[in-house]
Structures are given as structure tokens and as C-alpha cells.
Design an enzyme around this catalytic site. Structure first.
Site, short mmCIF file in Angstrom:
data_model
loop_
_atom_site.label_atom_id
_atom_site.label_comp_id
_atom_site.label_asym_id
_atom_site.label_seq_id
_atom_site.Cartn_x
_atom_site.Cartn_y
_atom_site.Cartn_z
N VAL A 1 5.29 -0.63 2.74
CA VAL A 1 4.17 -0.80 3.65
C VAL A 1 3.15 -1.75 3.03
CG1 VAL A 1 2.47 0.41 5.04
CG2 VAL A 1 4.52 1.61 4.29
N ILE B 1 0.82 -1.22 0.00
CA ILE B 1 0.00 0.00 0.00
C ILE B 1 0.85 1.26 0.00
CG2 ILE B 1 -2.14 -0.93 0.95
CD1 ILE B 1 -1.23 -0.05 3.70
N ASP C 1 10.38 15.05 7.88
CA ASP C 1 9.92 14.64 6.56
C ASP C 1 8.41 14.88 6.41
OD1 ASP C 1 10.30 13.72 4.01
OD2 ASP C 1 10.25 11.60 4.52
N LYS D 1 4.86 -1.90 8.22
CA LYS D 1 5.98 -1.25 7.54
C LYS D 1 7.22 -2.10 7.73
CE LYS D 1 6.15 3.16 7.39
NZ LYS D 1 6.48 4.38 6.66
#
Ligand SMILES: *[C@@H]1O[C@H](CO)[C@@H](O)[C@H](O)[C@H]1NC(C)=O
Ligand SMILES: *[C@@H]1O[C@H](CO)[C@@H](O)[C@H](O)[C@H]1NC(C)=O
Ligand SMILES: *[C@@H]1O[C@H](CO)[C@@H](O)[C@H](O)[C@H]1NC(C)=O
Ligand SMILES: *[C@@H]1O[C@H](CO)[C@@H](O)[C@H](O)[C@H]1NC(C)=O
Ligand SMILES: *[C@@H]1O[C@H](CO)[C@@H](O)[C@H](O)[C@H]1NC(C)=O
Ligand SMILES: *[C@@H]1O[C@H](CO)[C@@H](O)[C@H](O)[C@H]1NC(C)=O
Ligand SMILES: *[C@@H]1O[C@H](CO)[C@@H](O)[C@H](O)[C@H]1NC(C)=O
Ligand SMILES: *[C@@H]1O[C@H](CO)[C@@H](O)[C@H](O)[C@H]1NC(C)=O
Ligand SMILES: *[C@@H]1O[C@H](CO)[C@@H](O)[C@H](O)[C@H]1NC(C)=O
Ligand SMILES: *[C@@H]1O[C@H](CO)[C@@H](O)[C@H](O)[C@H]1NC(C)=O
Length: 878
Positions: A533, A525, A644, A547
Site C-alpha cells: 500500500v 505505508i 482476516d 493498494k
């Protein structure tokens, strides 16, 4: 001197002489001896004392005009007519009863001369009673020293200048007109402000998304002032929580009779109070939202105004009488008795049984308590409840074997819980031995009679088991007692002990478990800087995102686990929750809650046919993201810089609630690894200038990225967009007030650097040109201006000029005034923009542009500063 003698002589005095004149209103203070009653007050308000400037008054007041014998000695804010304190809340008086001030203090007598309320015994003689301009009723001695103050004995309200200290509480009133002590408490603990109902917590300030934790000092007191609501630490200069509010001259914090903690204010004289904050905001979280055992239809978006929808669980019906709530259809079952004492009556006996209130239920108290025990079967859970008089019901989760207890008092229940959460209410079946008729179900008593001893045995086994389990967890600081609620500060721990004894680790998963959950890593995904992930389904049917971490800098397992423990303990509605992890044989995986709407980029920049994200939804996303970041920066134990922030890392849940993902992971990266450089380049549009120079990375770096995301929310497209500007202006904007196309240097078709365009349009005050044309005008110019100004301030080149995230939240909410962007710190955008337009010549009509973007990145010179970065800067301080 003999005090009791004085008291006696006082009562005598009371009925013989009254020295002061009644019927007059005193200003600022009165001296003993003085007597007042409602009848002797100023005609029909009962007022006998006002503060110097008339801001507050002391009166004998009747809140309910229907009742003739419910008068209270009150302090009232005159302009808004708000009662801020009452003396005799649990002992109302009649209109002829007397309030008397003597050298011993204040006493309220009924007409027979019995004391109904009085101030405690004081150290010395009272010389005067003063009502201050802040609303404090003070007894003073001859040296003007305070002997007693109403501020020290709050009822349900605190005002500006008043402090509610750690360990003390506010208690609600019974109703709007009955001031007697109700059942809701607000208590200040050393780390939080909590709401409780019969010992069950139903709200915590620390968990409320509007409150900001500034520090982790031990709390000393809570207060309000003209600019907000604050909780101070032990060091009085250190704030622990803060809620910035609009500037006003009267503000109160009150625990309302319905159990909601409210902050309200009024500005002008005669204006009624305006509510500014309410907790819990979700009406279904109030213990008696729907009465006892009423089913509150959980509505996560419900605001304070919308009353919850109430119904009864199946097999229950609405209770008769005005108490509300629901009772079982099976009339023989009484819920009123928690425990019975069968030894007192040989003719009737009672047994314990459990009545289902259905699956998928939730109880307000369980949000703030951990199960009393994990990994047991239903009968063990029932056994624990049966044998405990304070247990009134259980919630049992089959998948994990978690057993929660409902204690002391039964409130309303919610639906919308986890599907396999079963609710059972302990009921007491009374049946007469002489008259078997009343026993409803055949054979039921037999079952119950058998069940009880078994339950006892099971309890014993559980006890032994529990003691063993405790031993294995001895290394943990957390105190776990049987039956005692476990504090939620550490996330739930599974029964297996963790090998590294790191407290607060979330759930561990075996590699094999995750392999099964993800169907052998079948459904990809997403992928990002840290790995890929996959979607997975746990055995209890919860959907998760798994993850698989690839680019990991931290070598040791222990270091990895330490980071995971930190991340796992961060809980906020705007942060994606880490449910668990796997660290086995070199595999490093994180298990997150699954967000069903995917990431913001997909929702915002979505292709043809994708519904447009409406303006309000964008505002919600902006605010949610800002709150999440503010929490990371100042709400957690250790400051966390995300590093991020970009639409790909903002995930959306139902109702477009934004949750930030991947926080805390920048610590796991090692800059030497090539993966990092890919990341940084991949998100260059959001990178603050300090990444490119040698200056330090701070939380202001995230503020910059947030500003960039905000601009994209406004325009609905990537900041480095290939859409031609002239196209967008001609087609999408009808009323640009002649500013059309004037915007100088980067007016080539092909590429626009939106932040520069936003700056130019800001200079021309032509904000509508910036709004996403797909909104087709469903937004006002003021709203766009607000977001543009906030965004521009966030992207100031000088980090010190960027607001912090708490301030940004205030600006978005409207409590903090909007700043003016500083041109001197935004000129760098012109330089960036020029670079872009130069590069755009090669980009031309490329609609998707990913290949071109790559080329652009490679060719653009200002990326060259990467080599300057040290590892310290990249992971960032916490
Ligand atoms: C009372 O009002 C006057 C005039 O408005 C002001 O100067 C004074 O400071 C006020 N006193 C107090 C105690 O607030
Ligand atoms: C007490 O305070 C009042 C007003 O603030 C002042 O007038 C009086 O002199 C004071 N008395 C003493 C003993 O300090
Ligand atoms: C006020 O509330 C108390 C406690 O709930 C109750 O005992 C009392 O009867 C109530 N008084 C009136 C007038 O309703
Ligand atoms: C509220 O707090 C007070 C003081 O801590 C306590 O005596 C009282 O029992 C509490 N009330 C409820 C309903 O929990
Ligand atoms: C209110 O309290 C806060 C926190 O101490 C402070 O920063 C602020 O200046 C105060 N506001 C006023 C008007 O005193
Ligand atoms: C209180 O905090 C301030 C600022 O952090 C510090 O300068 C001061 O020394 C502290 N005072 C005490 C008594 O700890
Ligand atoms: C049960 O009844 C006995 C005898 O009447 C009494 O001593 C005991 O305290 C009662 N227990 C409870 C829990 O009420
Ligand atoms: C209950 O039964 C016991 C003996 O079985 C007897 O001694 C006692 O008096 C009885 N109590 C009542 C209230 O009938
Ligand atoms: C429940 O667990 C207990 C102890 O673990 C066990 O003795 C009992 O048989 C179990 N009951 C059921 C119905 O599985
Ligand atoms: C009942 O349970 C509560 C909370 O779980 C616990 O505090 C209490 O001690 C228990 N009482 C008994 C008699 O086991």
C-alpha cells in the site's frame, strides 16, 4: 339515503339536542350521539374517554397554556403524558368548540356551527367509538367492524401495535406547542426510511450506523414493540431493518418538530420519556439547524445534546426578526424569490446573479443526491441553475466539475466540506429602471443581462452533451434524468463508459494517474496479504491509499471488476471506502480513502512514547469494528465474510473512529497461491479453530477473530505476548484480592497466552488483572468484565455458540443482556495455552519476538491442518 341531507340535519341536531351526558369520563367506548368540549370535559383536563385500563385517554387538550384558542382533540398516553395523535392538527379550536360523535362519524364544530375537521364519509353507520388499550381510536359499526381508525392516520408518532406502511409518512409538528403540520417528513419507501424537508433528503435509515439491515426484502411497514424498532418486509416474517432496544412497556417513534426522528420509551408510570435513538444524530445535518443560510460548524462527534455552533458566512449577517438564519450584507439582494416575472412590471426588472457562500461548504441535501451533471465548468453549472425556477443555489466542485443543485428551499449550510467545493446562492437583484440608485454594483446589470442569454445557450449545449452521455450509458439500469437527483445506491460514475458494462463500478484510474499520484510509488505505508500500500495524492488534493494487488487468484478482468463493483458499493461509516480502481495491462490496484491515524496495532501496541489508547477510545474502536462487521454480515446485498480480521486491518480515522479495511478481498485470493498460506500463518492468533479442522467457514469465523481483537483491546498487547506474567502482576496490579499468581498451568515467565489468562481470570472474577496496566486504573471492573465476557463468547470453539455480530453490537451498546461464556466450548484455550507455554521455553526474553514467533509457528503442530482446506472454504461463502 341522501348524505348531505343527513349532514344538514346533523348540524341542526347539534344545536338542539345532545343525547349523551357531558362532563362524564367514559371507559372503553362511547355511543352516538355524544358531544364534548373542553369546558364539558372533566373539569380541567378535557378528558372524555379513557381506554379500558386507563392506559390512554382521549381529551380536548391545549398544549400551550398561553393560548386560549389552540385546543386539539388528542390521544394521550396517561402515564407519561405523551400526546400520540391529534385529529385537528391544522385546525385548532377554542375551549367552547365542540367535538361531536354521530352515526356519521366524528366532527369538530366551531361555535358558529362550521365544521373544522371530520372523519371521512364512512361505509355504514357508526355504532360506537372505542379507545383501545394500544391507543387506537376506532369507529365501529354494528358488527364490531372497524370503519375508521386513528392508527391509519398517524400524525408525527407511532406507538406499539401501530404500523407505518410503505408509501406513508409522518409529518412533524410546527413546534412543541403548535401541532400544525410542519415541514419535515419521514417516509417509508420500499427500501428505506427517509427524512425529507421540502423534497430534499437529509437522512436515511440505511446509512445510519446504528441500524442493521437484515434482508433485502421490499419493505412493508415500520413498527415498534416492547423490545425494539423494526421494519418488516413484504413477507411479514422477514425483518429488513432492526434496532434492538431495552425492554420497556411504552415506546414511541416520533418525528420531532425540529426534524429529528426519535425513538423514546418510558418504563414506569409518571416517568417522562427517555430518548433511545435519534437520526440524524449530527445536529448540523438538520436542514434548519442554524436557520436559513446559517453556517453550522460541523462537529462530527456532536451528540444530540450538544447544540451546533452557528455563525454566518462571510458577507452575510444575522437576519433580523425571530426567523433566524443569515442574510447577505448587500441589502439589495433578495433571496426570497426563486424566479421573477419581469413581464408583469415594466418599471422594475430583476436579474439573476450568484453570491458566494465560500469554499469548503457542504449542504445537507448533497449527501444524499448526486451532482446533476459532472465534468462541466462553473458557468455551465450556474447556467443550469439560472434557468431553473426551483434552483436556489449550487455547489460546484472544481476538481471533478461536479455541479449540485439546491432546490425548493434553502436550509443551513455546513463547513467542513471538501476544500474545493464552492457554494453559490442564486440571488435576485431587483432594480428600478427609473431609479438606478438602488442598483448596488456598477456594471453589474450589464453583466447579468449578457450572462442570461449565454446561459441559455450553454444549457442547450449541455443538454445535447447530456443526451449523448446518456446514450453511452444506456446499458445501465439506473435512470438518469437531467436535473433529477440520481439515487445514491450506485456509487458515482465518471463520464467515461466502462468497457464491461458492470453497473456500480467505482471510479477508474489509469495506471499513469496512480503513478503520478503516488509519486512513482514512493511512500510505502503498509503491506499485507494482498500486496503493498502506498500513499498518494489525487489531483483534487484528496489523500488516498493505493493498494497494489499482487496475490490475486481471480484471473479474468471481468471477474475482478465484478468483485470490485461489489466492494465499491459497500458504504458504511465503519468500513474503509473504496474510491476507485485500476485494471490495466495486468496491473490491479485499489484506491482507498486514507485513514490518517493508521492501523489499530500501531495505536494499541505502540512503543515507548506513543500515547496510550484510552478506555473510551478502545470501546469506540470495538463498537465501530463490530458495527462494520455486522454490516458486512447482514447489511449488504451479499453476505461478506472478511476472513482476516486483525488489528492491522482495523484503521483509525479522526477521533478513533474505526474502519475495517480489506473486506471483500478474500474472494480474490486463490488458495493454491503461496501468498495465502503466508497470510493465514501471519494472522494465526486470530484464526478460528475451524480453519484448522475440516468444518465450514462462516461469518462466525469473523466473530472469533473479533473476540481475539477485543481481548487485545482489553490488555493492550498481543494475545501471544512475550511479556512475563509475574512481572505484569507484581508491578501493575495492586489489588488482585489475593488471587495473585494462582492461575495454574502456564505460569512460566516469558510467554502468556492471553485468551487463556482471560478465561482463568474470568473464572476467578478477577477482571482488573486483565486490563491494560498502562491505563493505570482509568477503567472500572464492570467495564472490563463486560468486554471479557463478550470476547469469551465470541471465541467459543463451537461456531454455533458464538453470537452473531448484530448481537455483539447490542451487547456492546448495552441493549442486549450480557451472556455467560460457556466453559465446555472454551476448554480448547487450555490446550492452546499449553502449547504456547511449551514453545515459550525457546522464546525467553525476546522482546520483539518476530523471529521467535516465526519459529513458534513452524514448530507448533496444530497448524498442520491447512492441507484440509478446500478453496471454497478459504474464500468463504458471501
Ligand atoms: C387490564 O389490566 C388487567 C389487570 O392489570 C389485565 O389483566 C388485562 O389484561 C388488561 N387489559 C388489557 C386490555 O390490557
Ligand atoms: C362487540 O364487541 C363487544 C366487546 O368486545 C362485545 O361485548 C359485543 O358483544 C360485540 N358485538 C358484536 C355484534 O359482535
Ligand atoms: C402554528 O403554525 C402554523 C404553521 O407554521 C402557523 O400558521 C400558525 O400561525 C401557528 N400558530 C401559532 C399559535 O403560533
Ligand atoms: C410531506 O409529505 C406530504 C405527503 O407526502 C406532502 O404532501 C408534503 O408536501 C410533504 N411536505 C414537505 C415539506 O415536503
Ligand atoms: C418485537 O418484534 C420482534 C420482531 O418481530 C420480535 O422478535 C420480538 O419478539 C417482539 N417482542 C415482543 C415482546 O413481542
Ligand atoms: C416468508 O418467509 C418464510 C421464511 O423465510 C418462508 O418460510 C415463507 O414461505 C415466506 N412466505 C411467503 C408468503 O413468502
Ligand atoms: C408571468 O406573468 C405572466 C403575465 O402576468 C403570467 O401569465 C405568467 O404565468 C407568469 N409567470 C410566472 C412564472 O409567474
Ligand atoms: C409594459 O409595457 C408595454 C409596452 O412596452 C405596455 O403595453 C404595458 O401596458 C406596460 N405594462 C405596465 C404594467 O406598465
Ligand atoms: C464552459 O464550458 C462551455 C461548454 O463546455 C464553454 O462554451 C465555455 O466557454 C466554458 N466557459 C469558461 C469560462 O471556460
Ligand atoms: C429544475 O431542476 C429540477 C431538479 O434538478 C428538475 O426536476 C426540474 O424539472 C427543473 N426545472 C426546469 C424548468 O428545468
Amino acid at each position: 339515503m341522501n348524505l348531505s341531507f343527513i349532514n344538514l340535519s346533523l348540524i341542526f341536531l347539534l344545536f338542539t339536542t345532545s343525547t349523551s351526558v357531558s362532563g362524564k369520563i367514559f371507559s372503553d367506548h362511547i355511543s352516538p350521539d355524544f358531544t364534548a368540549s373542553y369546558l364539558t370535559g372533566d373539569g380541567n383536563t378535557g378528558t372524555f374517554l379513557v381506554s379500558r385500563n386507563n392506559t390512554f385517554k382521549a381529551a380536548i387538550f391545549n398544549p400551550d397554556k398561553q393560548q386560549t384558542s389552540f385546543f386539539y382533540l388528542c390521544i394521550i398516553h396517561s402515564a407519561s403524558n405523551t400526546i400520540i395523535w391529534s385529529a385537528n392538527r391544522d385546525a385548532p379550536i377554542s375551549n367552547s368548540d365542540i367535538v361531536k360523535l354521530t352515526g356519521e362519524g366524528i366532527t369538530i364544530f366551531d361555535k358558529n356551527g362550521n365544521s373544522k375537521w371530520s372523519t371521512p364519509t364512512l361505509k355504514s353507520q357508526v355504532k360506537k367509538l372505542s379507545l383501545t388499550e394500544m391507543g387506537n381510536l376506532v369507529l365501529l359499526d354494528q358488527f364490531n367492524h372497524s370503519l375508521w381508525e386513528s392508527f391509519q392516520h398517524p400524525t408525527d408518532t407511532i406507538v406499539i401495535g401501530q404500523r407505518l406502511s410503505v408509501g406513508s409518512s409522518l409529518s412533524s409538528a410546527s413546534s412543541s406547542s403548535n401541532f400544525s403540520t410542519g415541514n419535515y417528513n419521514l417516509t417509508i419507501t420500499s427500501s428505506d426510511a427517509i427524512l425529507q424537508w421540502f423534497g430534499q433528503t437529509y437522512w436515511k435509515l440505511s446509512v445510519d450506523s446504528k441500524a442493521y439491515r437484515i434482508s433485502h426484502d421490499d419493505i412493508q411497514y415500520m413498527t415498534v414493540n416492547t423490545t425494539g424498532f423494526y421494519i418488516f418486509g413484504h413477507n411479514e416474517t422477514v425483518l429488513v431493518y432492526q434496532l434492538g432496544l431495552s425492554v420497556t412497556n411504552f415506546r414511541i417513534a416520533k418525528l420531532a418538530y425540529n426534524g429529528q426522528f426519535t425513538i423514546s420509551s418510558s418504563q414506569l408510570s409518571g416517568e417522562s420519556l427517555k430518548q433511545e435513538f435519534v437520526g440524524p444524530n449530527d445536529a448540523c445535518q438538520i436542514p434548519l439547524a442554524c436557520g436559513r443560510l446559517g453556517l453550522c460548524n460541523d462537529n462530527t462527534l456532536s451528540s444530540s445534546s450538544s447544540s451546533p455552533g452557528c455563525s454566518c458566512p462571510s458577507n452575510f449577517h444575522v437576519a433580523s426578526g425571530n426567523s433566524g438564519g443569515c442574510v447577505p450584507n448587500d441589502g439589495s439582494r433578495s433571496l426570497s424569490l426563486a424566479c421573477t416575472n419581469s413581464s408583469t412590471n415594466n418599471h422594475s426588472q430583476s436579474v439573476v446573479s450568484f453570491l458566494s457562500i465560500g469554499y469548503g461548504v457542504r449542504y445537507f441535501g448533497n449527501k444524499y443526491s448526486d451532482p446533476i451533471i459532472y465534468g462541466v465548468n462553473l458557468s455551465v453549472c450556474q447556467g443550469l441553475c439560472s434557468s431553473n425556477c426551483s434552483c436556489l443555489g449550487i455547489l460546484y466542485r472544481n476538481s471533478s466539475g461536479s455541479c449540485y443543485m439546491i432546490e425548493n428551499e434553502l436550509g443551513s449550510i455546513n463547513n467542513g466540506g471538501e476544500g474545493d467545493m464552492l457554494g453559490l446562492i442564486k440571488t435576485n437583484v431587483r432594480f428600478d429602471i427609473d431609479n438606478e440608485e438602488t442598483s448596488q454594483k456598477d456594471g453589474f446589470p450589464v453583466i447579468a443581462a449578457v450572462l442570461l442569454p449565454i446561459a441559455g445557450m450553454i444549457l442547450l449545449m449541455v443538454l445535447v452533451f447530456f443526451v449523448m452521455w446518456r446514450k453511452s450509458r444506456k446499458s445501465k439500469k439506473q435512470e438518469v434524468k437531467l436535473g433529477k437527483q440520481i439515487s445514491i445506491s450506485h456509487s458515482s460514475c465518471e463520464l467515461d463508459s466502462d468497457p464491461f458494462s458492470i453497473p456500480g463500478l467505482p471510479m477508474r484510474f489509469d495506471y499513469e494517474e496512480l503513478e503520478v499520484a503516488t509519486d512513482n510509488f514512493k511512500t510505502l505505508i503498509g503491506s499485507g496479504a494482498f500486496g503493498v500500500v502506498y500513499k498518494g495524492v489525487l489531483p483534487d488534493k484528496t489523500i488516498v491509499a493505493v493498494k497494489k494487488i499482487i496475490n490475486i487468484g481471480i484471473q479474468g478482468k471481468k471477474d475482478f471488476l465484478a468483485e470490485i463493483a461489489v466492494i465499491g458499493n459497500i458504504h458504511h461509516v465503519n468500513l474503509v471506502r473504496l474510491k476507485g480502481f485500476c485494471a490495466q495491462r495486468g496491473h490491479r490496484m485499489l484506491v482507498y480513502e486514507y485513514m490518517n491515524r493508521g492501523s489499530l496495532d500501531r495505536n494499541l501496541f505502540g512503543g515507548v512514547g506513543q500515547p496510550v489508547l484510552e478506555w473510551q477510545e478502545r470501546l469506540d474502536v470495538a463498537l465501530g469494528t463490530a458495527r462494520g462487521l455486522a454490516y458486512l454480515h447482514s447489511g449488504c446485498e451479499q453476505k461478506i465474510i472478511h476472513c482476516d480480521i486483525k488489528p492491522e486491518n482495523i484503521l483509525l480515522h479522526d477521533h478513533f473512529q474505526a474502519r475495517i479495511s480489506d473486506f471483500g478481498l478474500s474472494k480474490l485470493l486463490s488458495p493454491e497461491q503461496s501468498g495465502l498460506f503466508t497470510t493465514m500463518r501471519g494472522t494465526r492468533g486470530y484464526l478460528a479453530p475451524e480453519w484448522l479442522t475440516n468444518s465450514a467457514i462462516s461469518e462466525k469465523t469473523d466473530v472469533y477473530s473479533f473476540g481475539m481483537v477485543l481481548l487485545e483491546l482489553i490488555s493492550g498487547r498481543k494475545n501471544c505476548s512475550f511479556k512475563s506474567r509475574s512481572h505484569s502482576m507484581d508491578d501493575d496490579h495492586k489489588n488482585s484480592n489475593g488471587n495473585n499468581g494462582n492461575s495454574s498451568n502456564s505460569s512460566t515467565t516469558g510467554l502468556i497466552y492471553f485468551p487463556l489468562y482471560a478465561l482463568e481470570m474470568h473464572e476467578q472474577k478477577s477482571y482488573m488483572d486483565l486490563a491494560d496496566p498502562r491505563l493505570e486504573g482509568r477503567v472500572t471492573i464492570d467495564e472490563v468484565e463486560k468486554l471479557v465476557r463478550i470476547a469469551l463468547c465470541c471465541v467459543h470453539e463451537d461456531p454455533a455458540l458464538r453470537p452473531n455480530m448484530v448481537t455483539v453490537v447490542g451487547m456492546l451498546e448495552g441493549g442486549t443482556p450480557l451472556p455467560q461464556p460457556r466453559m465446555e466450548s472454551l476448554n480448547f484455550l487450555r490446550f492452546y495455552g499449553r502449547r504456547f507455554s511449551e514453545a515459550s521455553v525457546i522464546a525467553e526474553e525476546n522482546e520483539h519476538g518476530s523471529a521467535m514467533m516465526q519459529q513458534l509457528r513452524d514448530s507448533t503442530r496444530f497448524v498442520s491442518g491447512f492441507s484440509y482446506m478446500s478453496s471454497q472454504q478459504i474464500s468463504g461463502p458471501r
